[in-house]
Design an enzyme around this catalytic site. Structure first.
Site, PDB file in Angstrom:
ATOM      1  N   ASP A 163       0.858  -1.199   0.000  1.00  0.00           N
ATOM      2  CA  ASP A 163       0.000   0.000   0.000  1.00  0.00           C
ATOM      3  C   ASP A 163       0.886   1.239   0.000  1.00  0.00           C
ATOM      4  O   ASP A 163       1.389   1.657   1.047  1.00  0.00           O
ATOM      5  CB  ASP A 163      -0.902   0.005   1.232  1.00  0.00           C
ATOM      6  CG  ASP A 163      -2.086  -0.931   1.078  1.00  0.00           C
ATOM      7  OD1 ASP A 163      -2.360  -1.708   1.997  1.00  0.00           O
ATOM      8  OD2 ASP A 163      -2.733  -0.886   0.003  1.00  0.00           O
ATOM      9  N   HIS A 179      -0.288  -1.056  -4.717  1.00  0.00           N
ATOM     10  CA  HIS A 179      -1.546  -0.304  -4.717  1.00  0.00           C
ATOM     11  C   HIS A 179      -1.150   1.151  -4.536  1.00  0.00           C
ATOM     12  O   HIS A 179      -0.815   1.577  -3.432  1.00  0.00           O
ATOM     13  CB  HIS A 179      -2.442  -0.796  -3.577  1.00  0.00           C
ATOM     14  CG  HIS A 179      -3.719  -0.013  -3.424  1.00  0.00           C
ATOM     15  ND1 HIS A 179      -4.534  -0.156  -2.321  1.00  0.00           N
ATOM     16  CD2 HIS A 179      -4.323   0.897  -4.223  1.00  0.00           C
ATOM     17  CE1 HIS A 179      -5.586   0.649  -2.454  1.00  0.00           C
ATOM     18  NE2 HIS A 179      -5.483   1.298  -3.600  1.00  0.00           N
ATOM     19  N   PHE A 216      -6.072   3.868   5.397  1.00  0.00           N
ATOM     20  CA  PHE A 216      -5.744   3.216   6.660  1.00  0.00           C
ATOM     21  C   PHE A 216      -6.257   1.784   6.690  1.00  0.00           C
ATOM     22  O   PHE A 216      -7.281   1.467   6.077  1.00  0.00           O
ATOM     23  CB  PHE A 216      -6.345   3.997   7.846  1.00  0.00           C
ATOM     24  CG  PHE A 216      -5.836   5.413   7.939  1.00  0.00           C
ATOM     25  CD1 PHE A 216      -6.518   6.440   7.304  1.00  0.00           C
ATOM     26  CD2 PHE A 216      -4.653   5.696   8.611  1.00  0.00           C
ATOM     27  CE1 PHE A 216      -6.038   7.748   7.351  1.00  0.00           C
ATOM     28  CE2 PHE A 216      -4.178   7.001   8.673  1.00  0.00           C
ATOM     29  CZ  PHE A 216      -4.869   8.027   8.039  1.00  0.00           C
ATOM     30  N   GLY A 217      -5.556   0.928   7.394  1.00  0.00           N
ATOM     31  CA  GLY A 217      -6.055  -0.429   7.619  1.00  0.00           C
ATOM     32  C   GLY A 217      -7.009  -0.436   8.809  1.00  0.00           C
ATOM     33  O   GLY A 217      -7.175   0.564   9.507  1.00  0.00           O
ATOM     34  N   ASP A 246     -10.627  -4.653  -1.418  1.00  0.00           N
ATOM     35  CA  ASP A 246      -9.607  -4.293  -0.436  1.00  0.00           C
ATOM     36  C   ASP A 246     -10.228  -3.389   0.619  1.00  0.00           C
ATOM     37  O   ASP A 246     -10.757  -2.329   0.305  1.00  0.00           O
ATOM     38  CB  ASP A 246      -8.463  -3.564  -1.151  1.00  0.00           C
ATOM     39  CG  ASP A 246      -7.364  -3.113  -0.218  1.00  0.00           C
ATOM     40  OD1 ASP A 246      -6.420  -2.471  -0.711  1.00  0.00           O
ATOM     41  OD2 ASP A 246      -7.445  -3.387   1.008  1.00  0.00           O
ATOM     42  N   GLY A 283      -5.661  -7.313   5.383  1.00  0.00           N
ATOM     43  CA  GLY A 283      -4.532  -6.872   6.191  1.00  0.00           C
ATOM     44  C   GLY A 283      -4.763  -7.258   7.636  1.00  0.00           C
ATOM     45  O   GLY A 283      -4.266  -8.268   8.138  1.00  0.00           O
ATOM     46  N   SER A 284      -5.590  -6.496   8.300  1.00  0.00           N
ATOM     47  CA  SER A 284      -5.826  -6.703   9.738  1.00  0.00           C
ATOM     48  C   SER A 284      -6.285  -8.119  10.052  1.00  0.00           C
ATOM     49  O   SER A 284      -5.802  -8.743  11.001  1.00  0.00           O
ATOM     50  CB  SER A 284      -6.881  -5.706  10.234  1.00  0.00           C
ATOM     51  OG  SER A 284      -6.527  -4.397   9.854  1.00  0.00           O
TER      52      SER A 284
HETATM   53  C1  DX5 Z   1      -6.596   1.136   2.672  1.00  0.00           C
HETATM   54  C2  DX5 Z   1      -5.679  -0.041   2.557  1.00  0.00           C
HETATM   55  C3  DX5 Z   1      -6.225  -1.162   3.411  1.00  0.00           C
HETATM   56  C4  DX5 Z   1      -5.313  -2.314   3.600  1.00  0.00           C
HETATM   57  C5  DX5 Z   1      -5.977  -3.501   4.277  1.00  0.00           C
HETATM   58  O1  DX5 Z   1      -6.069   2.201   1.971  1.00  0.00           O
HETATM   59  O2  DX5 Z   1      -5.574  -0.434   1.200  1.00  0.00           O
HETATM   60  O3  DX5 Z   1      -7.428  -1.576   2.831  1.00  0.00           O
HETATM   61  O4  DX5 Z   1      -4.908  -2.702   2.342  1.00  0.00           O
HETATM   62  O5  DX5 Z   1      -6.790  -3.046   5.260  1.00  0.00           O
HETATM   63  P1  DX5 Z   1      -7.617  -4.029   6.250  1.00  0.00           P
HETATM   64  O6  DX5 Z   1      -6.853  -4.004   7.536  1.00  0.00           O
HETATM   65  O7  DX5 Z   1      -8.960  -3.417   6.314  1.00  0.00           O
HETATM   66  O8  DX5 Z   1      -7.643  -5.405   5.643  1.00  0.00           O
END
Ligand code: DX5
Length: 231
Positions: A42, A73, A150-151, A182, A204-205
């Protein structure tokens, strides 16, 4: 009634955004061992999104450690300046935002000229029609299920009809295009996204927080997504 082709292979793609930035190389090794299909970086510029992450040098430093593909990304305003560096860093696929490219068709063509695969991302408010005329240039369309930056944000379920609309647009045009989602993807949300038509799922999280580890989280998400495609 649209005649959909058979479901496209499910790919589980971790975002390293929640990883320990002091040990990104170890995170890539752990993710490869966990059985993920590729790794998403990211890249945030502090302009297109209110956050700043890593650039090409960080990605390049981890490239030799693993053999699975990298995708970037690019949450970057007018990203043309960074494309070469991302390819040189070892990213096979570059995802640019439709909202960030004044000349999207030209930017996607530039990515192809660099020898990488091109993809385009849509923020939640951006309509599918905004990519209708570039589907011949992309390997994938990313439907954001959170607002980027942000995640750990909540999944926006109202994106599921948008995923289904994109799936129809791709099928009707006969395009060989993956649909990626995503943001907020985890065991409770992945079936809705995959059932709507997404086959590439970024998490991610939910991966990094699984108490049973990355391998369990990856296998569980894959199983849930495949089951949703079949339902
Ligand atoms: C947002 C990021 C997030 C990350 C994953 O800009 O692109 O989406 O990749 O985030 P989570 O923690 O929601 O999976």
């Amino acid at each position: 009634m649209t005649d959909f082709p058979s479901p496209r292979p499910v790919e589980i793609v971790p975002s390293v955004l929640p990883a320990d930035f002091a040990h990104l190389g170890d995170a890539c090794l752990d993710l490869e061992k966990a059985g993920v299909d590729r790794i998403q970086w990211d890249v945030m510029d502090g302009n297109f999104v209110p956050n700043l992450t890593f650039g090409a040098d960080v990605i390049a430093a981890t490239r030799p450690l693993v053999s699975i593909p990298f995708e970037a990304h690019l949450m970057v305003e007018e990203p043309t300046w960074i494309l070469d560096a991302m390819v040189d860093a070892g990213c096979r696929l570059l995802i640019v935002h439709a909202e960030a490219c004044r000349h999207l068709h030209r930017t996607l063509g530039h990515i192809q000229e660099l020898g990488a695969a091109a993809a385009v991302a849509l923020n939640p408010a951006t309509p599918v029609q905004d990519v209708a005329h570039v589907l011949d240039l992309v390997e994938m369309v990313l439907v954001m299920t959170v607002n980027p930056g942000f995640g750990g944000q909540a999944y926006i379920a109202t994106m599921e009809p948008k995923i289904a609309e994109l799936r129809t647009l791709v099928a009707e045009g006969g395009h060989d295009v993956d649909i990626e989602v995503d943001g907020g993807i985890g065991p409770a949300t992945i079936a809705g996204a995959a059932g709507a038509g997404a086959n590439v799922l970024v998490a991610g999280s939910s991966l990094f927080r699984d108490p049973e580890g990355l391998g369990h989280a990856t296998a569980e998400l894959r199983e849930l997504a495949v089951a949703a495609q079949r339902s």
